[in-house]
Design a protein around this motif. Sequence first.
Motif, PDB file in Angstrom:
ATOM      1  N   VAL A 278       5.626  -2.935  15.335  1.00 33.07           N
ATOM      2  CA  VAL A 278       6.619  -3.043  14.266  1.00 33.07           C
ATOM      3  C   VAL A 278       7.275  -1.690  14.015  1.00 33.07           C
ATOM      4  N   ALA A 279       6.454  -0.622  13.977  1.00 32.27           N
ATOM      5  CA  ALA A 279       6.996   0.714  13.726  1.00 32.27           C
ATOM      6  C   ALA A 279       7.976   1.127  14.813  1.00 32.27           C
ATOM      7  N   MET A 280       7.726   0.701  16.055  1.00 34.21           N
ATOM      8  CA  MET A 280       8.600   1.041  17.169  1.00 34.21           C
ATOM      9  C   MET A 280      10.022   0.536  16.932  1.00 34.21           C
ATOM     10  N   ILE A 281      10.116  -0.658  16.384  1.00 35.07           N
ATOM     11  CA  ILE A 281      11.441  -1.215  16.091  1.00 35.07           C
ATOM     12  C   ILE A 281      12.127  -0.396  15.007  1.00 35.07           C
ATOM     13  N   PHE A 282      11.397  -0.051  13.954  1.00 36.73           N
ATOM     14  CA  PHE A 282      11.990   0.705  12.856  1.00 36.73           C
ATOM     15  C   PHE A 282      12.391   2.109  13.310  1.00 36.73           C
ATOM     16  N   VAL A 326      15.690   2.361   3.087  1.00 34.70           N
ATOM     17  CA  VAL A 326      15.743   0.921   3.364  1.00 34.70           C
ATOM     18  C   VAL A 326      14.545   0.481   4.203  1.00 34.70           C
ATOM     19  N   MET A 327      14.226   1.242   5.250  1.00 35.79           N
ATOM     20  CA  MET A 327      13.135   0.831   6.136  1.00 35.79           C
ATOM     21  C   MET A 327      11.766   0.956   5.468  1.00 35.79           C
ATOM     22  N   ALA A 328      11.580   1.972   4.638  1.00 35.72           N
ATOM     23  CA  ALA A 328      10.319   2.083   3.910  1.00 35.72           C
ATOM     24  C   ALA A 328      10.152   0.901   2.954  1.00 35.72           C
ATOM     25  N   GLY A 329      11.238   0.531   2.281  1.00 39.05           N
ATOM     26  CA  GLY A 329      11.185  -0.615   1.375  1.00 39.05           C
ATOM     27  C   GLY A 329      10.897  -1.915   2.103  1.00 39.05           C
ATOM     28  N   SER A 331       9.360  -2.244   4.940  1.00 40.26           N
ATOM     29  CA  SER A 331       7.995  -2.199   5.462  1.00 40.26           C
ATOM     30  C   SER A 331       6.987  -2.640   4.417  1.00 40.26           C
ATOM     31  N   GLU A 332       7.156  -2.143   3.202  1.00 47.15           N
ATOM     32  CA  GLU A 332       6.236  -2.522   2.139  1.00 47.15           C
ATOM     33  C   GLU A 332       6.377  -4.007   1.790  1.00 47.15           C
ATOM     34  N   ALA A 333       7.606  -4.486   1.777  1.00 47.75           N
ATOM     35  CA  ALA A 333       7.844  -5.875   1.378  1.00 47.75           C
ATOM     36  C   ALA A 333       7.411  -6.872   2.448  1.00 47.75           C
ATOM     37  N   LEU A 334       7.561  -6.500   3.709  1.00 46.04           N
ATOM     38  CA  LEU A 334       7.313  -7.444   4.804  1.00 46.04           C
ATOM     39  C   LEU A 334       6.016  -7.178   5.557  1.00 46.04           C
ATOM     40  N   ALA A 335       5.174  -6.291   5.047  1.00 46.67           N
ATOM     41  CA  ALA A 335       3.943  -5.933   5.757  1.00 46.67           C
ATOM     42  C   ALA A 335       3.087  -7.152   6.074  1.00 46.67           C
ATOM     43  N   SER A 336       2.900  -8.016   5.097  1.00 49.16           N
ATOM     44  CA  SER A 336       2.014  -9.168   5.293  1.00 49.16           C
ATOM     45  C   SER A 336       2.541 -10.131   6.357  1.00 49.16           C
ATOM     46  N   PRO A 337       3.790 -10.624   6.251  1.00 46.31           N
ATOM     47  CA  PRO A 337       4.259 -11.567   7.285  1.00 46.31           C
ATOM     48  C   PRO A 337       4.384 -10.944   8.671  1.00 46.31           C
ATOM     49  N   LEU A 338       4.769  -9.679   8.739  1.00 47.47           N
ATOM     50  CA  LEU A 338       4.910  -9.032  10.045  1.00 47.47           C
ATOM     51  C   LEU A 338       3.560  -8.902  10.741  1.00 47.47           C
ATOM     52  N   CYS A 339       2.551  -8.494  10.006  1.00 45.42           N
ATOM     53  CA  CYS A 339       1.219  -8.347  10.601  1.00 45.42           C
ATOM     54  C   CYS A 339       0.619  -9.699  10.968  1.00 45.42           C
ATOM     55  N   LYS A 340       0.932 -10.717  10.179  1.00 48.74           N
ATOM     56  CA  LYS A 340       0.397 -12.047  10.464  1.00 48.74           C
ATOM     57  C   LYS A 340       0.934 -12.582  11.792  1.00 48.74           C
ATOM     58  N   VAL A 354      -2.772  -4.941   7.733  1.00 48.84           N
ATOM     59  CA  VAL A 354      -1.841  -4.891   6.594  1.00 48.84           C
ATOM     60  C   VAL A 354      -2.044  -3.604   5.802  1.00 48.84           C
ATOM     61  N   ARG A 355      -3.289  -3.262   5.538  1.00 52.54           N
ATOM     62  CA  ARG A 355      -3.547  -2.026   4.786  1.00 52.54           C
ATOM     63  C   ARG A 355      -3.026  -0.809   5.551  1.00 52.54           C
ATOM     64  N   GLY A 356      -3.299  -0.758   6.842  1.00 55.72           N
ATOM     65  CA  GLY A 356      -2.827   0.358   7.643  1.00 55.72           C
ATOM     66  C   GLY A 356      -1.321   0.461   7.673  1.00 55.72           C
ATOM     67  N   PHE A 357      -0.634  -0.677   7.777  1.00 58.52           N
ATOM     68  CA  PHE A 357       0.826  -0.666   7.845  1.00 58.52           C
ATOM     69  C   PHE A 357       1.446  -0.252   6.520  1.00 58.52           C
ATOM     70  N   ARG A 358       0.864  -0.693   5.405  1.00 59.03           N
ATOM     71  CA  ARG A 358       1.403  -0.295   4.094  1.00 59.03           C
ATOM     72  C   ARG A 358       1.306   1.211   3.892  1.00 59.03           C
ATOM     73  N   ILE A 359       0.241   1.828   4.382  1.00 55.28           N
ATOM     74  CA  ILE A 359       0.102   3.283   4.279  1.00 55.28           C
ATOM     75  C   ILE A 359       1.089   3.970   5.223  1.00 55.28           C
ATOM     76  N   TYR A 360       1.133   3.491   6.478  1.00 57.94           N
ATOM     77  CA  TYR A 360       1.978   4.115   7.501  1.00 57.94           C
ATOM     78  C   TYR A 360       3.458   4.064   7.139  1.00 57.94           C
ATOM     79  N   SER A 361       3.883   3.046   6.393  1.00 53.04           N
ATOM     80  CA  SER A 361       5.313   2.832   6.128  1.00 53.04           C
ATOM     81  C   SER A 361       5.975   3.996   5.399  1.00 53.04           C
ATOM     82  N   PHE A 362       5.200   4.849   4.714  1.00 56.19           N
ATOM     83  CA  PHE A 362       5.798   6.001   4.039  1.00 56.19           C
ATOM     84  C   PHE A 362       6.370   7.011   5.042  1.00 56.19           C
ATOM     85  N   CYS A 363       5.961   6.903   6.296  1.00 56.45           N
ATOM     86  CA  CYS A 363       6.515   7.783   7.341  1.00 56.45           C
ATOM     87  C   CYS A 363       8.026   7.628   7.465  1.00 56.45           C
TER      88      CYS A 363
END
Length: 493
Positions: A278-282, A326-329, A331-340, A354-363
């Motif tokens: 997911v991060a690769m796309i962003f 925009v991408m940080a926002g 990431s936080e909003a879509l973390a659950s469906p994207l990881c699923k 999900v926990r890892g992605f929510r933390i990583y999204s601040f990058c």
Amino acid sequence: MRIRLSDHFNYGRLLRFVTPPIVMMVFTSVYSVVDGLFVSNFVGKAALTAINLIFPLLLILGAVGLMLGTGGSALISKMIGEGESKKANRIFSMLVIVIIAAGALFTLVGEFFVPNIARLLGAEGEVYHYCVLYGRILLGVMPFCMSQFVFQSFFVTAEKSKLGLILTVAAGVLNMVLDAVFVAAFGWGLVGAAAATAASQAFGGIFPLVYFARRNDSLLRFSKPLFDFRALAKSAANGSSEFLSNISASVVTILYNNQLMRLVGDDGVAAYGAIMYVAMIFLSVFMGFSVGVSPVVGYHYGAKDVSELKNLFGKSLVIVTAFGVVMAGLSEALASPLCKMFVGYDVDLYEMTVRGFRIYSFCFLLCGYSIFASGFFTALNNGLASAAISFLRTLVFQIAAVMLLPLAMGLDGVWCASIVAEGVSLAVSAAFIIGYRKRYGYMGKTIICADVDGKIAEGEASVDETEYINTEEDTVNWEWNATNEEEAEYKTS
């Protein structure tokens, strides 16, 4: 209306110009993401782990194409800005030949050594088998993979970014369709996923060869190659930051995988793989913007248009900031469906991801500035500054963070490592930007001088306020310092 490199760029024109390369980079990222999605859901966790282990090798080899593509694009756009279009086409032809030859060499050598590399990466049992299988199939099309990376930059330089976009989208759609057919419908497993990616890369690499070999209305066309090894070295130096970035990312990925294997086992590697897909796309949005704006910067640098350099620099910072927010926002909003989508079949793995992605999204709030800064210096043909930013950002700071933070924070330290590394990289990028501002003139005031005939000359001011001079006694002529083309001086006659 066709947008040209020589145009003046407002926000609307700049966004229209960079949108095709952004989408190009996103769809290029989709190749591996779609493979991961289908493999994870239809083949299993072992196959997904195998892709995550062997992918850094493929990324390192493909980075050679990205290096000569971005570096060569900066050099060629500068030549076009200087009025040397014929030489630019001959250098362009030489670079494409070099890339294809390098890709063929990598295929031959890689096919022989991939089993040893898989062992070196820690693959065992079923994971080892999958690593060798996937790696050998994609190594077979490495010349096309590298060509595709090269032409992503050259389509922008040729003022044909929309055609490049159409090609990349078509290749991406082909990959997705073939994944659905080969993996989901035919049940070919990992072989089907690799074959789908290989076919899409072959399509994306062959079409540009045919296009530029024929008569076209772009700025670039194949001609008699000029084997200028100084130009080849300059292209490699210009693009060295992109090369180092990919190599560093591969090394760092290996270290992340090792840390995660130590802390939580195979699940950690699978979770990190899903986050990186997911991060690769962003991240490709920032990369695409950098690729898109670089030829414009290179052109105006070659044309010695200081005011447009300042305009491009300022607007780019605003756009990068907006993209990050925009991408940080998202990431936080879509973390659950994207990881699923990737690991929804395993509850514990899903919660960890999900926990890892929510933390990583601040990058995403931080990384865009360093990516742009590195690409900006590449466009200015300053490979040293570009490579330094990229090397520190993607290797030195990442390694330090991922090795030290888990000692104090455990698993969360792995997810936080990229945030810390990007924060330090931002400070380093700002130092380079400030340090080179007088040399290139992209920051500060502009002196506007008019002689008795009303002719205008402009350049970077070394004073605090803009000066206007228009007298018969003090005619001011703008001249470039012959000993340093990046610096400028005023001479009064």
